[in-house]
Structure formats: C-alpha cells, structure tokens
Design an enzyme around this catalytic site. Structure first.
Site, PDB file in Angstrom:
ATOM      1  N   THR A   1      19.360  14.620 -18.690  1.00 53.28           N
ATOM      2  CA  THR A   1      19.133  15.064 -19.572  1.00 53.28           C
ATOM      3  C   THR A   1      19.119  15.365 -20.380  1.00 53.28           C
ATOM      4  OG1 THR A   1      21.807  15.384 -18.777  1.00 53.28           O
ATOM      5  CG2 THR A   1      21.434  16.258 -21.119  1.00 53.28           C
TER       6      THR A   1
ATOM      7  N   THR B   1      12.962  16.133 -21.523  1.00 53.02           N
ATOM      8  CA  THR B   1      11.859  15.800 -20.481  1.00 53.02           C
ATOM      9  C   THR B   1      12.722  16.333 -19.199  1.00 53.02           C
ATOM     10  OG1 THR B   1      11.038  14.187 -22.105  1.00 53.02           O
ATOM     11  CG2 THR B   1      10.143  13.576 -20.299  1.00 53.02           C
TER      12      THR B   1
ATOM     13  N   GLY C   1      15.414  11.588 -18.824  1.00 58.45           N
ATOM     14  CA  GLY C   1      14.498  10.165 -19.829  1.00 58.45           C
ATOM     15  C   GLY C   1      14.942   9.281 -20.602  1.00 58.45           C
TER      16      GLY C   1
ATOM     17  N   GLY D   1      21.143  13.508 -26.122  1.00 57.01           N
ATOM     18  CA  GLY D   1      21.580  14.572 -25.935  1.00 57.01           C
ATOM     19  C   GLY D   1      23.775  14.448 -25.259  1.00 57.01           C
TER      20      GLY D   1
ATOM     21  N   GLU E   1      25.242   9.983 -18.446  1.00 56.22           N
ATOM     22  CA  GLU E   1      23.974   9.482 -17.200  1.00 56.22           C
ATOM     23  C   GLU E   1      24.247   8.200 -16.753  1.00 56.22           C
ATOM     24  OE1 GLU E   1      21.011  12.025 -20.392  1.00 56.22           O
ATOM     25  OE2 GLU E   1      22.070  10.513 -21.467  1.00 56.22           O
TER      26      GLU E   1
ATOM     27  N   LYS F   1       7.897   7.200 -27.095  1.00 56.95           N
ATOM     28  CA  LYS F   1       9.264   6.857 -27.014  1.00 56.95           C
ATOM     29  C   LYS F   1       8.775   5.302 -26.822  1.00 56.95           C
ATOM     30  CE  LYS F   1      11.375  10.565 -27.402  1.00 56.95           C
ATOM     31  NZ  LYS F   1      12.413  11.293 -26.039  1.00 56.95           N
TER      32      LYS F   1
HETATM   33  C1  5RP Z   1      20.227  13.192 -23.397  1.00 59.09           C
HETATM   34  C2  5RP Z   1      19.424  11.546 -23.257  1.00 59.09           C
HETATM   35  C3  5RP Z   1      17.539  12.077 -23.397  1.00 59.09           C
HETATM   36  O1  5RP Z   1      17.109  11.735 -21.861  1.00 59.09           O
HETATM   37  C4  5RP Z   1      17.363  10.989 -24.446  1.00 59.09           C
HETATM   38  O2  5RP Z   1      18.031  11.989 -25.815  1.00 59.09           O
HETATM   39  C5  5RP Z   1      15.802  12.347 -24.671  1.00 59.09           C
HETATM   40  O3  5RP Z   1      15.700  13.464 -24.872  1.00 59.09           O
HETATM   41  P1  5RP Z   1      14.197  14.211 -24.232  1.00 59.09           P
HETATM   42  O4  5RP Z   1      14.126  13.651 -23.657  1.00 59.09           O
HETATM   43  O5  5RP Z   1      14.261  14.963 -25.201  1.00 59.09           O
HETATM   44  O6  5RP Z   1      13.390  13.412 -25.201  1.00 59.09           O
HETATM   45  O7  5RP Z   1      19.576  10.551 -23.107  1.00 59.09           O
HETATM   46  O8  5RP Z   1      21.549  12.468 -23.582  1.00 59.09           O
END
Ligand code: 5RP
Length: 222
Positions: free
Chosen positions: A32, A35, A86, A101, A107, A125
C-alpha cells in the site's frame, strides 16, 4: 529526478526482478502507498501473465481491480512467493518501519505469508537508525488512552492520528521521539501491550530484498 520518478523507477525494477517468476498460477502480494501504486500500475501491463494478487489494503484492492487484476482473499491462497511493498524507513539490516498509510497490520500479515518480501523505496527512506519517522501503532479504539500511557512509559511520545480509521476499524498512534537501536525487542514489547493490534516495525520479519531508487540507479540490498 523527483521523488515520484525515483519511486516509479524502483517499482519498475521490482517488477523486472520478479518477472522471470511470473507464471499462469502466480499470485503476488501487493502493498500500500504511493510507491506500491507505481508497482501496481506497472503490474497492470502484465495482466494475463499471472493469476492475480493479494492486497494489503482496500485501496490497493481497488487499484488492482481497476487494472483488471483479480484480487484473492489471503485465506484462499496456499502460497505467496513474493510480496512487494514500500516503507517509511529502512536500515541496513533490512528492518523497516511501515504504516504511514495506516495499512500496517494487513501488510504485516501478507509479508508473513510471503516467501520473499521485496521492499521498494526512494533513497530518502534509507536511514542508519530507525525512529525519525514516527512509528505507527494500530490500536483497538477503546484501548487508545491506555496504550498511549504505556508507550509513554517506554519513552515514546504517542500522537493520535485523528480522523483515521484503519481497514480493520481501529485507530493509529504515531510514536515520536524513538531512537530504535533494538528493533526486534521494541517490536515485541509494543505488541505485548494489551490493546495493540500491531506496530509498524518489520524486524522479526524484515525485508528479504531492499530496492532503493537513487539518482545513480536502483540499488539492491539483500
Ligand atoms: C502504508 C505503508 C507504506 O508502504 C509506506 O507508508 C510508504 O508509503 P509511500 O510509498 O507512499 O512513501 O506502510 O501503510
């Protein structure tokens, strides 16, 4: 390159990485976030070359379906060879923080089932020590204040993510002020607080492959 371009590059790199393993009966775990969304959009071009996907959130399920990808209930899937998702932070041990997210619990479940967890992120990151990104903790609503008090005793400053309800009907506390030197220990300690559903540390089940989008290309760590 913009952050989005880096995310798109690393998402494509993950797809290229798993492409040789795609088969008629292959089901792919999909994460989710922005990315993961780039990964879904790339995967959408390969419809027909694999069986379908398991989604880590309702939002991901909708996006997958929008591309004509069949979404399976995890309970109907015996084996998941790969999970692509991601992260909010990742260290050199491939321990990651997730949940920005609010999809951390599903996840973590999909990652637990998958044989290989491929984590994709732009290079921003990658960190030496986890904890600058506030650590998300999913909590049963009635336990929110109790869990917050227990987290304070551990030295963290929990902040209620107002207005957010997870796909499981729970709430999120984002824990600030942590410098996470023993991620496995903290993951276990937080999960032992009554009322915590799960926390965003993926240390007991870290990523197997970390792909980082950098200006110089995609860096792959295993
Ligand atoms: C959602 C997540 C996402 O993988 C994490 O927040 C990274 O998000 P993004 O790819 O928008 O930077 O853990 O729960």
């Amino acid at each position: 390159m913009t952050q989005d371009e880096l995310k798109q590059k690393v998402a494509q790199a993950a797809l290229d990485y798993i492409k040789p393993d795609l088969r008629d009966d292959a089901i792919i775990g999909v994460g989710t976030g922005s990315t993961a969304n780039f990964f879904i959009d790339a995967l959408g071009k390969l419809v027909g070359q694999f069986k379908g996907a398991v989604a880590s959130s309702d939002a991901t399920a909708e996006r997958l379906k929008g591309h004509g990808i069949e979404v399976f209930d995890l309970n109907d899937v015996d084996q998941l060879s790969v999970y692509v998702d991601g992260a909010d932070e990742a260290n050199a041990k491939l321990e990651v923080v997730k949940g920005g997210g609010a999809a951390l619990t599903r996840e973590k479940i999909v990652a637990a089932v998958a044989e290989t967890f491929i984590c994709i992120a732009d290079a921003s990151k990658a960190v030496e020590t986890l904890g600058s990104f506030p650590l998300p903790v999913e909590v049963i609503p009635m336990a929110r204040s109790y869990v917050a008090r227990e987290i304070q005793k551990l030295g963290g400053q929990p902040v209620y993510r107002e207005g957010v309800v997870t796909d499981n009907g729970n709430v999120i506390l984002d824990v600030h002020g942590l410098s996470i030197t023993d991620a496995k220990d903290l993951e276990k300690t937080l999960n032992n607080i009554v009322g915590v559903v799960t926390n965003g540390l993926f240390a007991h089940r870290p990523a197997d492959v970390l792909m980082l989008g950098t200006e110089e290309g995609v860096k792959t760590l295993t």
